[in-house]
Scaffold this active site. Structure first.
Site, PDB file in Angstrom:
ATOM      1  N   ASP A  75     -10.330  -5.629  -2.939  1.00  0.00           N
ATOM      2  CA  ASP A  75      -9.759  -4.575  -2.101  1.00  0.00           C
ATOM      3  C   ASP A  75     -10.511  -3.283  -2.407  1.00  0.00           C
ATOM      4  OD1 ASP A  75      -8.196  -2.432  -1.212  1.00  0.00           O
ATOM      5  OD2 ASP A  75      -6.295  -3.338  -1.827  1.00  0.00           O
ATOM      6  N   HIS A 106      -7.327  -6.052   1.277  1.00  0.00           N
ATOM      7  CA  HIS A 106      -6.141  -5.208   1.460  1.00  0.00           C
ATOM      8  C   HIS A 106      -5.355  -5.593   2.713  1.00  0.00           C
ATOM      9  CE1 HIS A 106      -4.118  -1.482   0.160  1.00  0.00           C
ATOM     10  NE2 HIS A 106      -4.019  -1.109   1.429  1.00  0.00           N
ATOM     11  N   SER A 132       0.839  -1.200   0.000  1.00  0.00           N
ATOM     12  CA  SER A 132       0.000   0.000   0.000  1.00  0.00           C
ATOM     13  C   SER A 132       0.880   1.259   0.000  1.00  0.00           C
ATOM     14  CB  SER A 132      -0.948  -0.050   1.198  1.00  0.00           C
ATOM     15  OG  SER A 132      -1.992   0.888   1.039  1.00  0.00           O
TER      16      SER A 132
END
Lengths: 289, 289
Positions: A226, A263, A148
């Site tokens: 996600d 995620h 991320s």
């Protein structure tokens, strides 16, 4: 004394060190975890950059990367995601900016510029200090990965340090921060309104202009379930691939959009083996694969 | 409707379900996590019992058992460690008794006996309910494992359900609760002063009197640097081995005291592969090893 050793924990035959140190780049105490395998002699290093809100402990506890690092014979460095306790007004107001959200850039704007120097910290000062503390770690043979915000940091750091990192990979990276809400908020505050400066850090911009001959294949996994990806468009790995295809890097970005994955660390651990193998290969550990 | 599905998370090609349900044995809502691999057809089950203070999430996030369950083809059930929110005076006063510390026994004493029926819950009602919810799970082919208090629960449940569990293993089990502070506190409160009843649950007592012909080898790991082991003497696996050696089980307890390891999930994950292989073998999955 450079580091305080807060804990030394046996895992997978190796050791996980929980360290802290006082830094000149960030002017704060920083926590960092380091996993050292038992492999004899010098070992290569994987620098793993975590995502928003994380401390060094989250990935150490949940990524499962150490299992493969022990097996293949590399160390892992898990830095924190920002300075903590810099006492800057507003640093604790949101989860996507300030504390836990340093974005691996060197801030140029007040009031952040004195402490929020995460770029210099993770790519330079931290590595120099750790090389002194752990002579076993070979910082000349280093790769970089992240999740991320940390996936952004890894890609960004790879292109802005040409030839330094043997390989790079990312889970659900913020691939084009210039054009997403998280990136605009962070860059706007840390770097100000000069968008030229923003380009210096944006992976999608950087891959399009990268000229260095060191062009290892890049591994990316992205969960199709996600919400930050399919709903909020914070991640945009396709823009990164599109830029790669129009550049020298054509055909060398391996983007895997995987059905059903979110995620979380469950997603990260699910592909830890693939990423560990990718780096082991580039770090010269093919014989252990 | 038997279970509420609070989350369904992709991991290692399979799914981790976070469930809750209302129980007749505990008279409370209970949380439970279940990992189901993608393996086609019915899959055998590993019942994993957690230690003091844990919820189903801790082991789901940190044990890494799912990686091996996906690889070898078995499901894992992660129950909670006690009823929660039973509103009994004193249940939240200490970390080693009450909430998070149900000790996998059926309480016989007031005020605990109405809710603290963790023995009947984990060995019976939970399995019956899950068999209905997930027809894919083969509860006729089940093994049991656990850590610390859960290691006690696994050993205790194995001996008191002769022939039910194909195999048993434990990380740092409370092997002789009759003679340690944690056990005395829990048994004294849940079971009262009748020590005959305590014997019914004590692994070291049980292995000495076990007569059933089903006697698979038992795998135990114990960290030598675990303070609950070497300092507080809460665990005492040697007493269990000593009792085994004087019994029918002679030569079939494989106790591994491992240098440097503590009591944490770093210790659990380090030996997840060994325990998963042990159970896969006994669950008839040798071809996947």
């Amino acid at each position: 004394m450079s580091f305080t050793r807060n804990a030394e924990i046996a895992q997978f035959g190796g050791k996980l060190f929980k360290l802290s140190h006082d830094l000149s780049t960030t002017n704060t105490k920083m926590d960092v975890n380091v996993f050292v395998p038992t492999t004899s002699g010098k070992v290569p290093v994987l620098l793993y950059l975590s995502g928003l809100t994380c401390t060094p402990n989250n990935a150490s506890e949940k990524s499962f990367l150490q299992f493969f690092a022990a097996k293949y014979g590399f160390a892992i460095v898990f830095p924190d995601t920002s300075p903590r306790g810099a006492k800057i007004e507003g640093e604790d107001e949101s989860w996507d900016f300030g504390t836990g959200a340093g974005f691996y850039v060197d801030a140029t704007e007040e009031p952040w510029l004195k402490n929020y120097k995460m770029y210099s910290y993770v790519h330079k000062e931290l590595q120099e200090k750790l090389a002194e503390e752990f002579p076993k770690l070979d910082f000349e043979t280093i790769s970089i990965a992240g999740h991320s915000m940390g996936g952004f940091g890894a890609l960004s750091g790879f292109f802005t340090n040409p030839g330094k990192y043997k390989s790079v990979s990312a889970w659900a990276p913020i691939a084009n921060p210039l054009t997403c809400p998280w990136g605009k908020k962070a860059f706007g505050n840390y770097l100000g309104s000069n968008e030229e400066l923003w380009h210096k850090y944006d992976p999608t911009h950087l891959i399009g202009t990268y000229q260095h001959e060191h062009q290892p294949d890049i591994l990316i996994h992205q969960g199709a379930a996600d919400g930050f990806y399919y709903k909020d468009h914070q991640l945009q790995p396709e823009k990164f691939v599109e830029a790669a295809e129009a550049s020298n890097y054509k055909g060398k970005v391996d983007l895997n959009v995987v059905d059903g994955y979110d995620h979380s660390y469950f997603f990260i651990s699910s592909f830890a083996e693939a990423h560990a193998k990718h780096h082991a290969k580039h770090l010269g550990l093919s014989s252990s694969l």
